[in-house]
Design a protein around this motif. Structure first.
Motif, PDB file in Angstrom:
ATOM      1  N   LYS A   7       0.821  -1.213   0.000  1.00  0.00           N
ATOM      2  CA  LYS A   7       0.000   0.000   0.000  1.00  0.00           C
ATOM      3  C   LYS A   7       0.856   1.265   0.000  1.00  0.00           C
ATOM      4  O   LYS A   7       0.485   2.278  -0.599  1.00  0.00           O
ATOM      5  CB  LYS A   7      -0.922   0.006   1.222  1.00  0.00           C
ATOM      6  N   THR A   8       2.002   1.207   0.691  1.00  0.00           N
ATOM      7  CA  THR A   8       2.877   2.393   0.725  1.00  0.00           C
ATOM      8  C   THR A   8       3.714   2.504  -0.541  1.00  0.00           C
ATOM      9  O   THR A   8       4.157   3.602  -0.891  1.00  0.00           O
ATOM     10  CB  THR A   8       3.824   2.337   1.938  1.00  0.00           C
ATOM     11  N   PHE A  11       3.104   5.274  -3.220  1.00  0.00           N
ATOM     12  CA  PHE A  11       3.476   6.615  -2.779  1.00  0.00           C
ATOM     13  C   PHE A  11       4.975   6.850  -2.970  1.00  0.00           C
ATOM     14  O   PHE A  11       5.397   7.887  -3.492  1.00  0.00           O
ATOM     15  CB  PHE A  11       3.093   6.802  -1.307  1.00  0.00           C
ATOM     16  N   PRO A 112      -1.096  13.360   3.005  1.00  0.00           N
ATOM     17  CA  PRO A 112      -1.729  12.504   1.997  1.00  0.00           C
ATOM     18  C   PRO A 112      -1.494  11.012   2.232  1.00  0.00           C
ATOM     19  O   PRO A 112      -2.399  10.203   2.034  1.00  0.00           O
ATOM     20  CB  PRO A 112      -1.087  12.965   0.677  1.00  0.00           C
ATOM     21  N   LEU A 113      -0.288  10.642   2.681  1.00  0.00           N
ATOM     22  CA  LEU A 113       0.030   9.222   2.868  1.00  0.00           C
ATOM     23  C   LEU A 113      -0.775   8.619   4.012  1.00  0.00           C
ATOM     24  O   LEU A 113      -1.428   7.578   3.854  1.00  0.00           O
ATOM     25  CB  LEU A 113       1.529   9.060   3.134  1.00  0.00           C
ATOM     26  N   VAL A 115      -3.442   9.783   5.741  1.00  0.00           N
ATOM     27  CA  VAL A 115      -4.899   9.839   5.594  1.00  0.00           C
ATOM     28  C   VAL A 115      -5.368   8.740   4.641  1.00  0.00           C
ATOM     29  O   VAL A 115      -6.396   8.093   4.866  1.00  0.00           O
ATOM     30  CB  VAL A 115      -5.362  11.228   5.116  1.00  0.00           C
ATOM     31  N   ALA A 116      -4.578   8.495   3.590  1.00  0.00           N
ATOM     32  CA  ALA A 116      -4.934   7.431   2.649  1.00  0.00           C
ATOM     33  C   ALA A 116      -4.804   6.049   3.278  1.00  0.00           C
ATOM     34  O   ALA A 116      -5.643   5.172   3.058  1.00  0.00           O
ATOM     35  CB  ALA A 116      -4.051   7.519   1.403  1.00  0.00           C
ATOM     36  N   LEU A 117      -3.771   5.833   4.084  1.00  0.00           N
ATOM     37  CA  LEU A 117      -3.521   4.515   4.660  1.00  0.00           C
ATOM     38  C   LEU A 117      -4.331   4.246   5.916  1.00  0.00           C
ATOM     39  O   LEU A 117      -4.794   3.120   6.139  1.00  0.00           O
ATOM     40  CB  LEU A 117      -2.030   4.352   4.981  1.00  0.00           C
ATOM     41  N   GLY A 119      -7.033   6.207   7.024  1.00  0.00           N
ATOM     42  CA  GLY A 119      -8.426   6.606   6.940  1.00  0.00           C
ATOM     43  C   GLY A 119      -8.660   8.044   7.359  1.00  0.00           C
ATOM     44  O   GLY A 119      -7.760   8.714   7.877  1.00  0.00           O
ATOM     45  N   THR A 196     -12.089  19.615  -3.283  1.00  0.00           N
ATOM     46  CA  THR A 196     -11.751  18.194  -3.448  1.00  0.00           C
ATOM     47  C   THR A 196     -10.911  17.985  -4.698  1.00  0.00           C
ATOM     48  O   THR A 196      -9.908  17.244  -4.680  1.00  0.00           O
ATOM     49  CB  THR A 196     -13.035  17.346  -3.520  1.00  0.00           C
ATOM     50  N   ALA A 200      -7.018  17.050  -4.487  1.00  0.00           N
ATOM     51  CA  ALA A 200      -6.605  15.741  -4.996  1.00  0.00           C
ATOM     52  C   ALA A 200      -5.282  15.825  -5.750  1.00  0.00           C
ATOM     53  O   ALA A 200      -4.554  14.826  -5.870  1.00  0.00           O
ATOM     54  CB  ALA A 200      -7.691  15.174  -5.908  1.00  0.00           C
ATOM     55  N   THR A 203      -1.501  15.197  -3.555  1.00  0.00           N
ATOM     56  CA  THR A 203      -0.761  13.964  -3.288  1.00  0.00           C
ATOM     57  C   THR A 203       0.235  13.633  -4.397  1.00  0.00           C
ATOM     58  O   THR A 203       1.438  13.537  -4.132  1.00  0.00           O
ATOM     59  CB  THR A 203      -1.725  12.792  -3.056  1.00  0.00           C
TER      60      THR A 203
END
Length: 309
Positions: A7-8, A11, A112-113, A115-117, A119, A196, A200, A203
């Motif tokens: 998942k990382t 990025f 960004p990282l 919050v994405a990972l 939640g 938004t 967007a 990131t």
């Protein structure tokens, strides 16, 4: 751990792509500068405003959280500062090295990282971390270096410092978002869509800009840079974890976000400060390069550890 690493990976792959584009000069330094400006003044500010506007002040500010983070950061800051002085460096150099030990790439990479990972629940704690980094430690290094070079602190310096903080777009956007949230009004649909859409872009653009900026970094003073990278990637999250989980118990989810934020690599704005004051820029540059390269492993390990505790 492998699923977290996967998942990382995208990025950090974006950072790698930016590094490659900068390395082959397809994306020159001037382009990196303007892309960074776009992220700093527009995309990231839109993201931070939207996050803050959709949260209450209570969801962002938690006294226990702030105190635990400050204790962990201060412990590492003092250790790195004292270690530098024991090597007989100057006070400004010690302050720059201490800054490397506690200031991570929270804005461009962390928000960004994580919050994405982790939640949406990570947004509030990340805004708190970013606020403390910008207001407390960015002010501290300015005061230390100025006092060391000029021998005194006048009201003029403090006034310029306050004005600089107010003009920082990240602080301004968070403050404006909190002010909007306090009204209790929902964001109008067109405004929300605009924020938004613009947010967007933060990131991918921020990660690409980080990589492109690394292409011009040099790895000099390796022994010191390795120590500073170790302090940032290992000692900082460890100290913050001890403060948040043992000394001042913080809500488990928020504590996890705080620890993950502490595991981020050295921030690029530390280099900007070092270059502005003419204090150890090559040392900072090497620390950013090394810590960013190894952070793909340390961030993955920290997030994996958070998920099992």
């Amino acid at each position: 751990m492998l699923p977290i690493f996967l998942k990382t990976l995208p990025f950090f792959a974006l950072i790698g792509l930016g590094w490659w584009a900068g390395r082959i000069r397809f994306f020159p330094e001037i382009a990196t500068e303007y892309l960074t400006r776009f992220v700093f003044f527009f995309a990231l500010s839109a993201m931070l405003f939207r996050f803050a506007a959709e949260l209450s002040l209570a969801e962002i500010f938690d006294p226990a959280f702030a105190l635990a983070y400050l204790i962990g950061c201060t412990a590492v800051y003092a250790l790195v500062f004292a270690t530098a002085l024991m090597r007989r460096t100057s006070v400004p150099e010690a302050a720059i090295e201490a800054q490397c030990g506690v200031i991570g790439n929270t804005g461009f990479l962390g928000v960004p990282l994580l919050v994405a990972l982790l939640g949406p629940m990570a947004a509030g704690p990340m805004l708190m971390v970013l606020t403390i980094d910008l207001i407390v430690f960015s002010s501290l290094i300015t005061l230390i270096i100025t006092a060391s070079k000029e021998g005194t602190l006048g009201w003029g310096i403090l006034r310029r410092l306050a004005v600089g903080l107010l003009k920082n777009p990240m602080i301004a956007s968070m403050a404006a978002g909190i002010a909007w949230s306090a009204t209790g009004w929902p964001l109008p649909a067109p405004a929300l869509d605009f924020l938004t859409l613009l947010g967007a872009a933060a990131t991918p653009a921020a990660l690409f800009a980080i990589g492109a900026s690394l292409a011009s970094r040099t790895a000099e003073r390796m022994s010191v840079a390795v120590w500073l990278s170790f302090a940032k990637l290992v000692l900082h999250p460890a100290a913050v974890a001890f403060a948040a989980l043992v000394l001042i118990p913080v809500e488990r989810g928020a504590a996890g976000v705080m620890i993950a934020a502490a595991s981020l690599p050295v921030a690029g704005n530390v280099y900007m400060l070092a270059r502005h004051y003419g204090v150890a820029p090559q040392r900072v540059s090497a620390s950013i390069l090394i810590s960013t390269a190894f952070s793909i492993l340390t961030v993955t390990l920290v997030i994996g550890w958070i998920g099992t505790n």
